[in-house]
Write a protein that holds these residues in place. Structure first.
Motif, PDB file in Angstrom:
ATOM      1  N   LYS A 137      -4.716   9.677   0.216  1.00 54.82           N
ATOM      2  CA  LYS A 137      -3.708   8.631   0.047  1.00 54.82           C
ATOM      3  C   LYS A 137      -2.302   9.194  -0.095  1.00 54.82           C
ATOM      4  O   LYS A 137      -1.325   8.495   0.170  1.00 54.82           O
ATOM      5  N   ASN A 138      -2.187  10.456  -0.509  1.00 55.62           N
ATOM      6  CA  ASN A 138      -0.870  11.064  -0.681  1.00 55.62           C
ATOM      7  C   ASN A 138      -0.505  12.024   0.448  1.00 55.62           C
ATOM      8  O   ASN A 138       0.463  12.774   0.347  1.00 55.62           O
ATOM      9  N   GLY A 139      -1.294  11.998   1.519  1.00 60.19           N
ATOM     10  CA  GLY A 139      -0.957  12.764   2.707  1.00 60.19           C
ATOM     11  C   GLY A 139      -1.161  14.261   2.593  1.00 60.19           C
ATOM     12  O   GLY A 139      -0.636  15.034   3.404  1.00 60.19           O
ATOM     13  N   ILE A 140      -1.948  14.707   1.614  1.00 56.80           N
ATOM     14  CA  ILE A 140      -2.198  16.144   1.462  1.00 56.80           C
ATOM     15  C   ILE A 140      -3.234  16.611   2.477  1.00 56.80           C
ATOM     16  O   ILE A 140      -3.127  17.706   3.040  1.00 56.80           O
ATOM     17  N   LEU A 141      -4.234  15.774   2.694  1.00 60.45           N
ATOM     18  CA  LEU A 141      -5.264  16.075   3.697  1.00 60.45           C
ATOM     19  C   LEU A 141      -5.186  15.064   4.835  1.00 60.45           C
ATOM     20  O   LEU A 141      -4.996  13.868   4.593  1.00 60.45           O
ATOM     21  N   ALA A 142      -5.309  15.542   6.056  1.00 60.14           N
ATOM     22  CA  ALA A 142      -5.335  14.650   7.212  1.00 60.14           C
ATOM     23  C   ALA A 142      -6.612  13.806   7.177  1.00 60.14           C
ATOM     24  O   ALA A 142      -7.618  14.201   6.578  1.00 60.14           O
ATOM     25  N   CYS A 164     -14.667  13.626  -5.542  1.00 62.10           N
ATOM     26  CA  CYS A 164     -14.446  12.450  -4.689  1.00 62.10           C
ATOM     27  C   CYS A 164     -13.099  11.807  -5.016  1.00 62.10           C
ATOM     28  O   CYS A 164     -12.350  11.395  -4.117  1.00 62.10           O
ATOM     29  N   ALA A 165     -12.800  11.711  -6.321  1.00 61.25           N
ATOM     30  CA  ALA A 165     -11.509  11.146  -6.742  1.00 61.25           C
ATOM     31  C   ALA A 165     -10.361  12.027  -6.263  1.00 61.25           C
ATOM     32  O   ALA A 165      -9.313  11.534  -5.834  1.00 61.25           O
ATOM     33  N   ASP A 166     -10.556  13.352  -6.330  1.00 59.30           N
ATOM     34  CA  ASP A 166      -9.522  14.283  -5.855  1.00 59.30           C
ATOM     35  C   ASP A 166      -9.277  14.104  -4.355  1.00 59.30           C
ATOM     36  O   ASP A 166      -8.131  14.120  -3.896  1.00 59.30           O
ATOM     37  N   CYS A 167     -10.347  13.942  -3.593  1.00 59.77           N
ATOM     38  CA  CYS A 167     -10.221  13.752  -2.150  1.00 59.77           C
ATOM     39  C   CYS A 167      -9.509  12.437  -1.827  1.00 59.77           C
ATOM     40  O   CYS A 167      -8.683  12.368  -0.906  1.00 59.77           O
ATOM     41  N   ASP A 168      -9.827  11.406  -2.579  1.00 65.98           N
ATOM     42  CA  ASP A 168      -9.172  10.109  -2.390  1.00 65.98           C
ATOM     43  C   ASP A 168      -7.670  10.236  -2.633  1.00 65.98           C
ATOM     44  O   ASP A 168      -6.849   9.712  -1.875  1.00 65.98           O
ATOM     45  N   ALA A 176       0.810  -1.219   0.000  1.00 66.54           N
ATOM     46  CA  ALA A 176       0.000   0.000   0.000  1.00 66.54           C
ATOM     47  C   ALA A 176       0.843   1.268   0.000  1.00 66.54           C
ATOM     48  O   ALA A 176       0.326   2.345  -0.308  1.00 66.54           O
ATOM     49  N   ARG A 177       2.120   1.155   0.335  1.00 66.71           N
ATOM     50  CA  ARG A 177       2.973   2.349   0.418  1.00 66.71           C
ATOM     51  C   ARG A 177       4.327   2.070  -0.215  1.00 66.71           C
ATOM     52  O   ARG A 177       4.800   0.932  -0.234  1.00 66.71           O
ATOM     53  N   ALA A 178       4.940   3.128  -0.733  1.00 71.08           N
ATOM     54  CA  ALA A 178       6.259   3.008  -1.359  1.00 71.08           C
ATOM     55  C   ALA A 178       7.286   2.547  -0.325  1.00 71.08           C
ATOM     56  O   ALA A 178       7.227   2.930   0.847  1.00 71.08           O
ATOM     57  N   LEU A 179       8.242   1.723  -0.765  1.00 70.68           N
ATOM     58  CA  LEU A 179       9.260   1.183   0.128  1.00 70.68           C
ATOM     59  C   LEU A 179      10.502   2.063   0.148  1.00 70.68           C
ATOM     60  O   LEU A 179      10.860   2.685  -0.858  1.00 70.68           O
ATOM     61  N   THR A 180      11.148   2.086   1.300  1.00 70.86           N
ATOM     62  CA  THR A 180      12.451   2.746   1.378  1.00 70.86           C
ATOM     63  C   THR A 180      13.484   1.853   0.686  1.00 70.86           C
ATOM     64  O   THR A 180      13.207   0.688   0.358  1.00 70.86           O
ATOM     65  N   ASN A 181      14.685   2.372   0.469  1.00 69.06           N
ATOM     66  CA  ASN A 181      15.739   1.577  -0.170  1.00 69.06           C
ATOM     67  C   ASN A 181      16.035   0.313   0.636  1.00 69.06           C
ATOM     68  O   ASN A 181      16.213  -0.778   0.065  1.00 69.06           O
ATOM     69  N   GLN A 197     -21.742  23.214  -0.205  1.00 69.28           N
ATOM     70  CA  GLN A 197     -21.312  24.556  -0.604  1.00 69.28           C
ATOM     71  C   GLN A 197     -21.314  25.502   0.604  1.00 69.28           C
ATOM     72  O   GLN A 197     -21.922  26.573   0.599  1.00 69.28           O
ATOM     73  N   THR A 198     -20.625  25.053   1.645  1.00 69.87           N
ATOM     74  CA  THR A 198     -20.524  25.838   2.874  1.00 69.87           C
ATOM     75  C   THR A 198     -19.109  25.733   3.412  1.00 69.87           C
ATOM     76  O   THR A 198     -18.283  24.976   2.896  1.00 69.87           O
ATOM     77  N   ASP A 199     -18.800  26.487   4.449  1.00 70.07           N
ATOM     78  CA  ASP A 199     -17.470  26.486   5.041  1.00 70.07           C
ATOM     79  C   ASP A 199     -17.445  25.566   6.255  1.00 70.07           C
ATOM     80  O   ASP A 199     -18.312  25.619   7.118  1.00 70.07           O
ATOM     81  N   LEU A 200     -16.419  24.703   6.299  1.00 66.10           N
ATOM     82  CA  LEU A 200     -16.177  23.843   7.461  1.00 66.10           C
ATOM     83  C   LEU A 200     -14.695  23.956   7.803  1.00 66.10           C
ATOM     84  O   LEU A 200     -13.866  24.156   6.918  1.00 66.10           O
ATOM     85  N   PRO A 201     -14.330  23.832   9.072  1.00 68.14           N
ATOM     86  CA  PRO A 201     -12.909  23.896   9.426  1.00 68.14           C
ATOM     87  C   PRO A 201     -12.144  22.714   8.850  1.00 68.14           C
ATOM     88  O   PRO A 201     -12.483  21.568   9.087  1.00 68.14           O
ATOM     89  N   ILE A 202     -11.117  22.990   8.049  1.00 63.68           N
ATOM     90  CA  ILE A 202     -10.341  21.955   7.386  1.00 63.68           C
ATOM     91  C   ILE A 202      -8.913  21.947   7.918  1.00 63.68           C
ATOM     92  O   ILE A 202      -8.290  22.992   8.027  1.00 63.68           O
ATOM     93  N   LYS A 203      -8.416  20.763   8.252  1.00 64.20           N
ATOM     94  CA  LYS A 203      -7.031  20.635   8.712  1.00 64.20           C
ATOM     95  C   LYS A 203      -6.216  19.888   7.665  1.00 64.20           C
ATOM     96  O   LYS A 203      -6.550  18.756   7.316  1.00 64.20           O
ATOM     97  N   PHE A 204      -5.160  20.548   7.161  1.00 61.94           N
ATOM     98  CA  PHE A 204      -4.295  19.885   6.203  1.00 61.94           C
ATOM     99  C   PHE A 204      -3.248  19.074   6.927  1.00 61.94           C
ATOM    100  O   PHE A 204      -2.876  19.364   8.073  1.00 61.94           O
ATOM    101  N   ALA A 205      -2.770  18.032   6.277  1.00 62.93           N
ATOM    102  CA  ALA A 205      -1.792  17.148   6.897  1.00 62.93           C
ATOM    103  C   ALA A 205      -0.485  17.878   7.148  1.00 62.93           C
ATOM    104  O   ALA A 205      -0.080  18.740   6.364  1.00 62.93           O
ATOM    105  N   GLU A 206       0.160  17.526   8.250  1.00 61.97           N
ATOM    106  CA  GLU A 206       1.448  18.136   8.555  1.00 61.97           C
ATOM    107  C   GLU A 206       2.540  17.416   7.801  1.00 61.97           C
ATOM    108  O   GLU A 206       2.499  16.199   7.619  1.00 61.97           O
ATOM    109  N   ASN A 207       3.548  18.148   7.364  1.00 61.05           N
ATOM    110  CA  ASN A 207       4.665  17.545   6.633  1.00 61.05           C
ATOM    111  C   ASN A 207       5.571  16.782   7.609  1.00 61.05           C
ATOM    112  O   ASN A 207       5.702  17.150   8.728  1.00 61.05           O
TER     113      ASN A 207
END
Length: 357
Positions: free
Chosen positions: A328-333, A320-324, A107-112, A347-357
Motif C-alpha cells: 500500500k505504500n509502494g515499497i514492493l511492486a 502478512c501485515a508487513d507485506c500489506d 484510498a490515497r493522499a490528496l495533492t494540495n 523459506q526459499t529464495d524467489l526473484p523479488i522486484k521492488f517498486a521503482e521510485n
C-alpha cells in the motif's frame, strides 16, 4: 451517519440491511461511498439505489446522470468538469446524480490542488444543491485526512463491506437453497463458503449454477460429489486452492495457482487478507481454539497446521501485515508482494522486484 464494517463478521450484512432500511424509508443521502471486498453487497445496494431513484439499468440513459470512470486513478477525475456537473440543475429528476467509479478518492493522499477541489465538493454537498453522488470504490483508507473529514459530515454515507464469516454465509446458502426447493448435505454445505472464497458474489453465481444442474437432472439434494463435479473446473485457479497449497507447503502448486490468480487479475489486497486469515486459522487450530470452524474445514486445517511450528505461524501473521503495508505504500511492486510472502512461508529464495521510485 457513517458506517463501516470491521473484521470478517456479520457487521457487513447488518450495515447493508440498515442502509437499505434507511433508503426505503425515504432517508436518501446526498452522497454514498460503497467499498470493500464483498462486491455482492456493493452491487446489490447500488441496484437498490437505482430502483429507488427510478433510473434505467444503464444509468447513462438518464440525462440527469453523469458517470465518471476513473480506473483507480484519481488523476483521471476531471475536477473542474465534475464540480461543474454537480452544480448543474436537474431537468427530469429531483436531483442531479453523479456516479463515480474507482476514483481512489478515499484510498490515497490528496495533492494540495486535489484537497482544494475536495473542500469545494464538500461545500456543495452541505449546501441546498439538488445533488446525489455515488462513489463505487475498491478500497478506502480510514486514516486519510479526507476520509476522516467525510466521516464528520452529515447527510452522507460510507459503507465498507468486508467478507462475511463462514457461519453467516452457511446460513445464507441454506436459506437460498431452501427457497429454491433444494436440500444440501451438511458436508457439502460446510464446504461451499471456502470453495467460493467466502464471497457472496461467488456463492450467488455457484448457487445459480447448482440450481440449473439440479433442474436439468431432476436432482433435489446437493452433495459433495455434485459440487466437486460442477465447481472444480472453475475453481482450479482460485484462492481456495492457493491457500491449500500454502497450508500443505507445496511450493510447486502454490506458484502454479499464484500464476493463475495473476492471470485472472485477482486483487492483491484481497489475496493478502485471505492468506493472513488462513495463517491465523492454522494458528488457532494448532492451539486447539477451534470454535466456529466447521467440521469439513477443521479436518483440513488440522492436517495443515502440523506442517508449521507455532512460532512460524505467529511470524507469518505479522509478516502478512508487513507485506500489506509495503504494498500500500509502494515499497514492493504488485507482482512482488506475493512472491515475497511465498519466499517467507517456504523459506526459499524467489526473484523479488521492488517498486521503482
Amino acid at each position: 451517519m457513517i458506517r463501516k464494517s470491521k473484521n470478517n463478521c456479520t457487521d457487513s450484512l447488518v450495515i447493508y440491511k440498515q442502509a437499505l432500511q434507511e433508503l426505503h424509508s425515504g432517508n436518501v443521502k446526498t452522497a454514498y461511498v460503497l467499498s470493500g471486498p464483498e462486491t455482492f453487497l456493493v452491487q446489490t445496494f447500488r441496484q437498490e439505489l437505482r430502483k429507488f431513484l427510478k433510473l434505467p439499468e444503464d444509468w447513462r440513459e438518464q440525462p440527469d446522470v453523469h458517470v465518471f470512470d476513473c480506473d483507480n486513478n484519481l488523476s483521471n477525475l476531471d475536477w473542474p468538469s465534475f464540480l461543474s456537473e454537480c452544480r448543474m440543475p436537474p431537468f427530469f429528476l429531483e436531483r442531479r446524480i453523479m456516479l463515480v467509479k474507482k476514483s481512489d478518492l478515499f484510498a490515497r493522499a490528496l495533492t494540495n490542488e486535489q484537497q482544494k477541489h475536495f473542500a469545494e465538493f464538500v461545500e456543495l454537498l452541505q449546501s441546498d444543491c439538488p445533488l446525489l453522488c455515488l462513489f463505487i470504490e475498491d478500497k478506502i483508507d480510514v486514516r486519510l485526512k479526507q476520509t476522516k473529514a467525510w466521516q464528520k459530515l452529515s447527510g452522507v454515507g460510507l459503507y465498507n463491506f468486508e467478507l462475511l464469516d463462514e457461519a453467516t454465509l452457511t446460513a445464507w446458502v441454506q436459506k437460498s437453497l431452501t427457497q429454491r426447493n433444494l436440500s444440501i448435505t451438511r458436508d457439502a454445505l460446510n464446504s461451499l463458503p471456502s470453495r467460493c472464497e467466502n464471497s457472496l458474489a461467488r456463492l450467488q453465481s455457484e448457487i445459480n449454477k447448482l440450481q440449473l444442474y439440479c433442474t436439468a437432472n431432476r436432482v433435489t439434494t446437493i452433495d459433495v460429489k455434485t459440487i466437486d463435479s460442477l465447481l472444480q473446473a472453475d475453481l482450479q485457479a482460485n484462492v481456495f486452492d492457493f491457500l491449500d497449497a500454502l497450508g500443505n507447503k507445496n511450493l510447486s502448486a502454490a506458484l502454479s495457482k499464484l500464476n493463475a490468480l495473476r492471470r485472472n487479475r485477482e486483487p492483491v489486497p484481497v489475496i493478502l487478507l485471505l492468506i493472513a486469515r488462513h495463517m491465523r486459522e492454522l494458528f488457532l487450530v494448532k492451539n486447539n481454539a477451534t470454535g466456529g470452524i466447521n467440521a469439513w474445514k477443521l479436518r483440513k486445517l488440522q492436517e495443515q497446521a502440523g506442517m508449521f511450528a507455532n512460532q512460524d505461524l505467529q511470524q507469518l501473521i505479522m509478516f502478512c501485515a508487513d507485506c500489506d503495508f509495503a504494498y500500500k505504500n509502494g515499497i514492493l511492486a504488485e507482482d512482488a508482494v506475493l512472491d515475497f510472502l511465498l519466499a517467507k512461508i517456504f523459506q526459499t529464495d524467489l526473484p523479488i522486484k521492488f517498486a521503482e521510485n
